[in-house]
Enzyme design. Structure first.
Site, PDB file in Angstrom:
ATOM      1  N   GLU A 125       2.565   3.987  -9.220  1.00 50.09           N
ATOM      2  CA  GLU A 125       1.895   2.754  -8.956  1.00 50.09           C
ATOM      3  C   GLU A 125       0.221   2.957  -9.142  1.00 50.09           C
ATOM      4  O   GLU A 125      -0.074   3.965  -9.270  1.00 50.09           O
ATOM      5  CB  GLU A 125       2.416   1.781  -7.882  1.00 50.09           C
ATOM      6  CG  GLU A 125       3.752   1.548  -8.010  1.00 50.09           C
ATOM      7  CD  GLU A 125       4.172   0.758  -6.933  1.00 50.09           C
ATOM      8  OE1 GLU A 125       3.397   0.195  -5.905  1.00 50.09           O
ATOM      9  OE2 GLU A 125       5.487   0.736  -6.687  1.00 50.09           O
ATOM     10  N   HIS A 244      -2.319  -9.720  -4.929  1.00 63.57           N
ATOM     11  CA  HIS A 244      -1.370  -8.835  -6.075  1.00 63.57           C
ATOM     12  C   HIS A 244      -1.691  -9.373  -7.568  1.00 63.57           C
ATOM     13  O   HIS A 244      -1.669 -10.624  -7.540  1.00 63.57           O
ATOM     14  CB  HIS A 244       0.047  -8.974  -6.058  1.00 63.57           C
ATOM     15  CG  HIS A 244       0.927  -7.898  -6.449  1.00 63.57           C
ATOM     16  ND1 HIS A 244       1.208  -8.108  -8.093  1.00 63.57           N
ATOM     17  CD2 HIS A 244       1.607  -6.842  -6.059  1.00 63.57           C
ATOM     18  CE1 HIS A 244       1.962  -6.942  -8.113  1.00 63.57           C
ATOM     19  NE2 HIS A 244       2.178  -6.357  -7.187  1.00 63.57           N
ATOM     20  N   ARG A 292      -5.724  -2.299  -7.179  1.00 67.75           N
ATOM     21  CA  ARG A 292      -5.379  -3.701  -7.158  1.00 67.75           C
ATOM     22  C   ARG A 292      -6.524  -4.547  -7.190  1.00 67.75           C
ATOM     23  O   ARG A 292      -6.571  -5.757  -7.988  1.00 67.75           O
ATOM     24  CB  ARG A 292      -4.505  -4.029  -6.112  1.00 67.75           C
ATOM     25  CG  ARG A 292      -3.122  -3.851  -6.333  1.00 67.75           C
ATOM     26  CD  ARG A 292      -2.131  -4.215  -5.522  1.00 67.75           C
ATOM     27  NE  ARG A 292      -0.920  -3.545  -5.587  1.00 67.75           N
ATOM     28  CZ  ARG A 292       0.103  -3.518  -4.687  1.00 67.75           C
ATOM     29  NH1 ARG A 292      -0.022  -4.250  -3.533  1.00 67.75           N
ATOM     30  NH2 ARG A 292       1.305  -3.096  -5.300  1.00 67.75           N
ATOM     31  N   HIS A 361      -1.404 -11.198  -1.214  1.00 63.62           N
ATOM     32  CA  HIS A 361      -0.123 -10.601  -1.084  1.00 63.62           C
ATOM     33  C   HIS A 361      -0.141  -9.850   0.348  1.00 63.62           C
ATOM     34  O   HIS A 361       0.980  -9.760   0.765  1.00 63.62           O
ATOM     35  CB  HIS A 361      -0.261  -9.457  -2.349  1.00 63.62           C
ATOM     36  CG  HIS A 361       0.696  -8.406  -2.308  1.00 63.62           C
ATOM     37  ND1 HIS A 361       2.324  -9.045  -2.417  1.00 63.62           N
ATOM     38  CD2 HIS A 361       0.928  -7.144  -2.312  1.00 63.62           C
ATOM     39  CE1 HIS A 361       3.092  -7.827  -2.455  1.00 63.62           C
ATOM     40  NE2 HIS A 361       2.458  -6.772  -2.211  1.00 63.62           N
ATOM     41  N   ARG A 396      -5.657  -1.904   0.039  1.00 66.16           N
ATOM     42  CA  ARG A 396      -4.372  -0.982   0.508  1.00 66.16           C
ATOM     43  C   ARG A 396      -3.884  -0.417  -0.794  1.00 66.16           C
ATOM     44  O   ARG A 396      -3.654  -1.221  -1.698  1.00 66.16           O
ATOM     45  CB  ARG A 396      -3.182  -1.972   1.231  1.00 66.16           C
ATOM     46  CG  ARG A 396      -2.147  -1.240   1.276  1.00 66.16           C
ATOM     47  CD  ARG A 396      -0.971  -2.154   2.029  1.00 66.16           C
ATOM     48  NE  ARG A 396      -0.557  -3.195   0.965  1.00 66.16           N
ATOM     49  CZ  ARG A 396       0.214  -3.114   0.231  1.00 66.16           C
ATOM     50  NH1 ARG A 396       0.916  -1.913   0.080  1.00 66.16           N
ATOM     51  NH2 ARG A 396       0.745  -4.064  -0.567  1.00 66.16           N
TER      52      ARG A 396
HETATM   53  C1  SIN Z   1       4.750  -3.997  -5.905  1.00 66.03           C
HETATM   54  O1  SIN Z   1       5.745  -3.894  -5.872  1.00 66.03           O
HETATM   55  O2  SIN Z   1       3.957  -4.136  -6.781  1.00 66.03           O
HETATM   56  C2  SIN Z   1       4.267  -4.401  -4.572  1.00 66.03           C
HETATM   57  C3  SIN Z   1       4.328  -3.153  -3.697  1.00 66.03           C
HETATM   58  C4  SIN Z   1       3.110  -2.996  -2.674  1.00 66.03           C
HETATM   59  O3  SIN Z   1       2.864  -4.164  -2.607  1.00 66.03           O
HETATM   60  O4  SIN Z   1       2.944  -2.016  -2.110  1.00 66.03           O
END
Ligand code: SIN
Length: 529
Positions: A125, A244, A292, A361, A396
């Protein structure tokens, strides 16, 4: 020596409020300890938590799943880099080094982490330097963990080792001499009643419902922050709200709010405008996998530019090349829940890009805690999103939140015997006047979204503070947002007080001010006797 007449010591009375990953885990661990009487209180059913909806996963570098060259130290370095300065270094270290132990516990309790040939299957990610995200059922990680924890908790309740109270809200915290002594609980349809406790562990989650566009369920109304504030606990980092980048645009999805996991970008999906042009490569070297806050700001700024050019101000997540390259059925196999949901909403994402927008988020701020999850009020602990351990800094790192709930949930339980002492934190006193006007959840959301969203400035925050001051907290109503008004005031006040831009807090009037590592903490001003 005769024991005749001697009495067993009174058990430690622990109340855990909230049934997301942190609350379920802490309650289950506490109920297994000797001489501990645990009550778990959940505002809705156990299945109603934000955890249930978590898709992407849980970050952990473990012996059973480790990319070549990866380490807990590398995970910590990424967490600090994403956090952009105001992280608590010790909290970050704990978060990353304690990860493996929590994953082992969950696996032993029956959590079925997805596996590859050589160990746990690992996803990538944004802002992670290695693939290290564990998942369950592809994109049902939260539900996979919650189901196992709920089973554990229900078994403990059936065995008489835990008192489980669903559909029960905490209305206030009781104190004597500054120490926690219990809580006032209200079960749906019943009268408020006091429950005595030595320790209260707040695990009530965040406040995504402060915003019009959110990935959070309706119950994410900041209840724990409001309760702790009233009880005189120090709050910190309230200005840091994570947006998000990829909520499926509700306007194009029949009003439904549905998040598309960052793991989709981890598999190679791209952000494009209506003409199919990418814009992230010009913004950050990691492009779509930048932190993010960077991605959310870039989407907002691209939408603004398009609107100024008289074009459709829409941005899309394009997974069509991933579908073509990875072969038939890849997206459905890797992301079964997202695939089923977007198809049910009329999108074939193997052939067309999905319209997306940033949405609130995760709240990095909350009730300030030390490394044992203790707040500044003796007997009051906080874990999970309601807590502010400092591990996340101003932004975060993806998939660190489920992990934080576990690491600090366990630490709260281990420290619960030391409930008579509390850390002290420097904090600015703050007071709010209540107005007389009535307001709804939508009114509050509209003020907070306009002033404290992805991009902020002093004038907008001042205007919102004035409007919020004119309202009085709505009582209990089907709208159920009594916590939202005080929490909205706190967020707006903190965002106004931080006169620089750092991580998720971006002020156009202080774009260039040095960010530094300073953390802002507030405490309710004591009324004069
Ligand atoms: C996501 O799956 O994009 C969210 C995961 C997260 O907020 O840590």
């Amino acid at each position: 020596m005769s024991t005749e007449g001697s009495r067993a010591p009174a058990p430690l009375r622990v109340v855990v409020a909230g049934a997301g990953i942190a609350g379920l885990y802490a309650a289950a661990l506490a109920a297994r300890r000797p001489a501990t009487a645990v009550t778990l209180v959940a505002k809705g059913a156990l299945e109603d938590s934000n955890t249930w909806h978590a898709q992407g996963g849980i970050t952990a570098v473990t012996a059973q799943g480790r990319a070549a060259g990866d380490s807990a130290a590398a995970h910590a370095a990424d967490t600090l880099r994403a956090g952009a300065g105001p992280n608590d270094d010790a909290a970050v270290r704990l978060l990353c080094t304690e990860a493996g132990r929590q994953i082992d516990t969950l696996a032993a309790w029956g959590v079925p982490f997805d596996r590859a040939a050589d160990g746990y299957a690992l996803g990538l990610e944004g802002a992670h330097s290695a693939a290290r995200i564990l998942h369950i059922g592809g994109d049902r990680t939260g539900a996979g963990i919650a189901q196992a924890l709920i089973r554990t908790v229900r078994d403990l309740a059936a065995a008489g080792d835990l008192d489980l109270r669903e559909h029960t809200a905490v209305r206030s915290l009781l104190r004597s001499g500054g120490h926690i002594t219990g809580a006032v609980l209200e079960t749906a349809g019943g009268e408020p009643a006091e429950l005595r406790a030595d320790v209260i562990v707040l695990a009530t989650g965040g406040a995504g419902q402060l915003f019009e566009a959110t990935t959070n369920p309706a119950g994410a109304t900041g209840d724990g922050v409001a309760l702790a504030w009233e009880a005189g606990a120090v709050l910190a980092d309230l200005e840091f709200v994570q947006f998000h980048p990829t909520l499926l645009d509700p306007a194009a999805a029949g009003g439904r709010s549905f998040m598309i996991s960052e793991a989709v970008r981890g598999e190679g999906a791209l952000l494009v405008d209506a003409a199919g042009r990418r814009f992230m490569p010009g913004v950050h070297p990691d492009a779509e996998l930048a932190p993010r806050d960077v991605v959310s700001r870039a989407i907002c700024s691209r939408r603004r530019e398009l609107a100024q050019q008289g074009l459709q101000p829409a941005v899309y997540l394009d997974a069509t090349a991933v579908a073509a390259e990875r072969g038939d059925g890849f997206l459905a196999r890797r992301f079964p829940m997202i695939d089923a949901t977007v198809r049910s909403l009329g999108f074939d994402w193997t052939r067309e890009p999905l319209p997306v927008m940033p949405a609130s988020h995760y709240w990095m701020g909350g009730v300030r805690t030390d490394l044992h999850a203790r707040t500044s009020v003796p007997g009051l602990f906080a874990i999970g999103e309601v807590a502010c351990t400092g591990a996340h800094g101003a932004n975060r790192l993806a998939s660190n939140s489920l992990l934080e709930g576990l690491v600090f949930g366990r630490r709260a339980v281990e420290a619960s015997g030391r409930y008579r002492t509390a850390p002290s934190f420097d904090a600015r006193p703050l007071a709010f006047e209540d107005g007389t006007g009535t307001c709804t959840r939508a009114d509050i959301q509209s003020q907070v979204s306009a002033s404290a969203g992805v991009v902020r400035d002093g004038a907008g925050l001042e205007l919102a503070a004035k409007q919020l001051a004119e309202w009085t907290a709505p009582g209990d109503s089907p709208d159920a947002c009594a916590s939202l008004l005080p929490v909205a005031r706190l967020l707006v006040a903190a965002a106004a007080a931080r006169r620089n831009s750092v991580g998720a807090h971006y002020r156009t009037d202080f774009e260039q001010a040095p960010a530094g590592r300073e953390r802002l903490s507030f405490v309710k001003e004591q009324e004069q006797p």
